[in-house]
Design a protein around this motif. Sequence first.
Motif, mmCIF file in Angstrom:
data_model
loop_
_atom_site.group_PDB
_atom_site.id
_atom_site.type_symbol
_atom_site.label_atom_id
_atom_site.label_comp_id
_atom_site.label_asym_id
_atom_site.label_seq_id
_atom_site.Cartn_x
_atom_site.Cartn_y
_atom_site.Cartn_z
ATOM 1 N N SER A 1 10.385 12.208 2.241
ATOM 2 C CA SER A 1 9.630 11.894 3.446
ATOM 3 C C SER A 1 8.988 10.512 3.335
ATOM 4 C CB SER A 1 8.559 12.961 3.658
ATOM 5 O OG SER A 1 7.757 12.652 4.764
ATOM 6 N N TRP A 2 8.416 10.207 2.175
ATOM 7 C CA TRP A 2 7.805 8.899 1.945
ATOM 8 C C TRP A 2 8.838 7.781 2.113
ATOM 9 C CZ3 TRP A 2 9.065 5.898 -2.480
ATOM 10 C CH2 TRP A 2 8.376 4.681 -2.550
ATOM 11 N N LEU A 3 10.013 7.952 1.503
ATOM 12 C CA LEU A 3 11.063 6.932 1.626
ATOM 13 C C LEU A 3 11.479 6.735 3.074
ATOM 14 C CD1 LEU A 3 13.420 7.540 -1.428
ATOM 15 C CD2 LEU A 3 12.178 5.453 -0.883
ATOM 16 N N GLY A 4 11.605 7.833 3.812
ATOM 17 C CA GLY A 4 11.960 7.732 5.227
ATOM 18 C C GLY A 4 10.920 6.957 6.015
ATOM 19 N N GLY A 5 9.657 7.103 5.655
ATOM 20 C CA GLY A 5 8.581 6.399 6.333
ATOM 21 C C GLY A 5 8.577 4.903 6.076
ATOM 22 N N LEU A 6 9.195 4.490 4.984
ATOM 23 C CA LEU A 6 9.243 3.055 4.674
ATOM 24 C C LEU A 6 10.134 2.285 5.638
ATOM 25 C CD1 LEU A 6 9.470 2.955 0.768
ATOM 26 C CD2 LEU A 6 7.485 2.496 2.214
ATOM 27 N N ALA B 1 0.840 -1.206 0.000
ATOM 28 C CA ALA B 1 0.000 0.000 0.000
ATOM 29 C C ALA B 1 0.876 1.257 0.000
ATOM 30 C CB ALA B 1 -0.941 -0.005 1.205
ATOM 31 N N GLN B 2 1.950 1.229 0.785
ATOM 32 C CA GLN B 2 2.860 2.378 0.814
ATOM 33 C C GLN B 2 3.608 2.537 -0.508
ATOM 34 O OE1 GLN B 2 3.385 4.963 3.001
ATOM 35 N NE2 GLN B 2 1.442 4.134 3.740
ATOM 36 N N LEU B 3 3.972 1.415 -1.132
ATOM 37 C CA LEU B 3 4.621 1.490 -2.447
ATOM 38 C C LEU B 3 3.679 2.113 -3.473
ATOM 39 C CD1 LEU B 3 6.511 -1.913 -2.854
ATOM 40 C CD2 LEU B 3 7.484 0.344 -2.388
ATOM 41 N N SER B 4 2.405 1.789 -3.382
ATOM 42 C CA SER B 4 1.418 2.352 -4.295
ATOM 43 C C SER B 4 1.335 3.869 -4.137
ATOM 44 C CB SER B 4 0.056 1.702 -4.043
ATOM 45 O OG SER B 4 -0.900 2.209 -4.937
ATOM 46 N N GLU B 5 1.369 4.339 -2.894
ATOM 47 C CA GLU B 5 1.362 5.786 -2.643
ATOM 48 C C GLU B 5 2.640 6.432 -3.176
ATOM 49 O OE1 GLU B 5 -1.206 7.643 -1.504
ATOM 50 O OE2 GLU B 5 -2.266 5.733 -1.682
ATOM 51 N N GLY B 6 3.766 5.772 -2.957
ATOM 52 C CA GLY B 6 5.044 6.291 -3.447
ATOM 53 C C GLY B 6 5.097 6.342 -4.958
ATOM 54 N N LYS B 7 4.504 5.356 -5.590
ATOM 55 C CA LYS B 7 4.466 5.324 -7.058
ATOM 56 C C LYS B 7 3.769 6.568 -7.604
ATOM 57 C CE LYS B 7 2.817 2.419 -10.848
ATOM 58 N NZ LYS B 7 2.184 1.152 -11.202
ATOM 59 N N GLY C 1 10.138 2.006 8.713
ATOM 60 C CA GLY C 1 9.392 1.335 9.769
ATOM 61 C C GLY C 1 8.666 0.095 9.291
ATOM 62 N N LEU C 2 8.539 -0.057 7.972
ATOM 63 C CA LEU C 2 7.810 -1.191 7.406
ATOM 64 C C LEU C 2 8.690 -2.294 6.851
ATOM 65 C CD1 LEU C 2 4.922 0.525 5.412
ATOM 66 C CD2 LEU C 2 4.710 -1.001 7.367
ATOM 67 N N ARG C 3 9.932 -1.955 6.550
ATOM 68 C CA ARG C 3 10.773 -2.948 5.876
ATOM 69 C C ARG C 3 12.247 -2.743 6.221
ATOM 70 N NH1 ARG C 3 13.474 1.018 4.107
ATOM 71 N NH2 ARG C 3 13.178 1.977 2.077
ATOM 72 N N THR C 4 12.974 -3.831 6.005
ATOM 73 C CA THR C 4 14.433 -3.801 6.096
ATOM 74 C C THR C 4 14.965 -4.200 4.731
ATOM 75 O OG1 THR C 4 14.354 -4.474 8.407
ATOM 76 C CG2 THR C 4 16.449 -4.802 7.248
ATOM 77 N N ILE C 5 15.887 -3.424 4.203
ATOM 78 C CA ILE C 5 16.475 -3.751 2.903
ATOM 79 C C ILE C 5 17.495 -4.868 3.100
ATOM 80 C CG2 ILE C 5 17.899 -2.918 0.991
ATOM 81 C CD1 ILE C 5 16.581 -0.174 1.393
ATOM 82 N N VAL C 6 17.302 -5.964 2.374
ATOM 83 C CA VAL C 6 18.198 -7.110 2.439
ATOM 84 C C VAL C 6 19.296 -6.966 1.392
ATOM 85 C CG1 VAL C 6 18.347 -9.628 2.202
ATOM 86 C CG2 VAL C 6 16.362 -8.591 3.322
ATOM 87 N N SER C 7 18.915 -6.522 0.181
ATOM 88 C CA SER C 7 19.900 -6.284 -0.870
ATOM 89 C C SER C 7 19.372 -5.198 -1.802
ATOM 90 C CB SER C 7 20.208 -7.560 -1.658
ATOM 91 O OG SER C 7 19.061 -7.985 -2.373
#
Length: 126
Positions: free
Chosen positions: A104-109, A43-49, A111-117
């Motif tokens: 700001s949107w990227l910073g909010g992500l 849902a957050q990716l959709s908003e970022g898109k 809390g939802l995910r950890t980048i693995v690669s």
Amino acid sequence: MKKYITMILLSLTMVLSMSAVADDTSTLRVVRVQTDDVGAYIAQLSEGKKLINAVDENFTIRAWQATFAGDETGAVIVAISYPGSFSEYAMGWEKLMANSAISSWLGGLSGLRTIVSDSLYKEHAL
């Protein structure tokens, strides 16, 4: 003489258009993330898109979740493609990062995910 000049111009046009096609490339950024709430993350990716496309509609964002992948089942992959070279991608990305809503949107992500690669790929035309 007129036919000769026409043939030269036609040949030159063909050569230039062929070299333009040969230089045509795209760049793909692939980010593998770990998230406990796939639905909220998508849902957050959709908003970022929407935010990203308002600034530069050349970026395409898509997400996949592995459903038949052994130990990787459930993994989430986000692909960000751009129809240009690495340097063109970088210039476009800088333009996105200069936008306060996108930053700001990227910073909010976080809390939802950890980048693995996080990888960057260059397309090779076939």
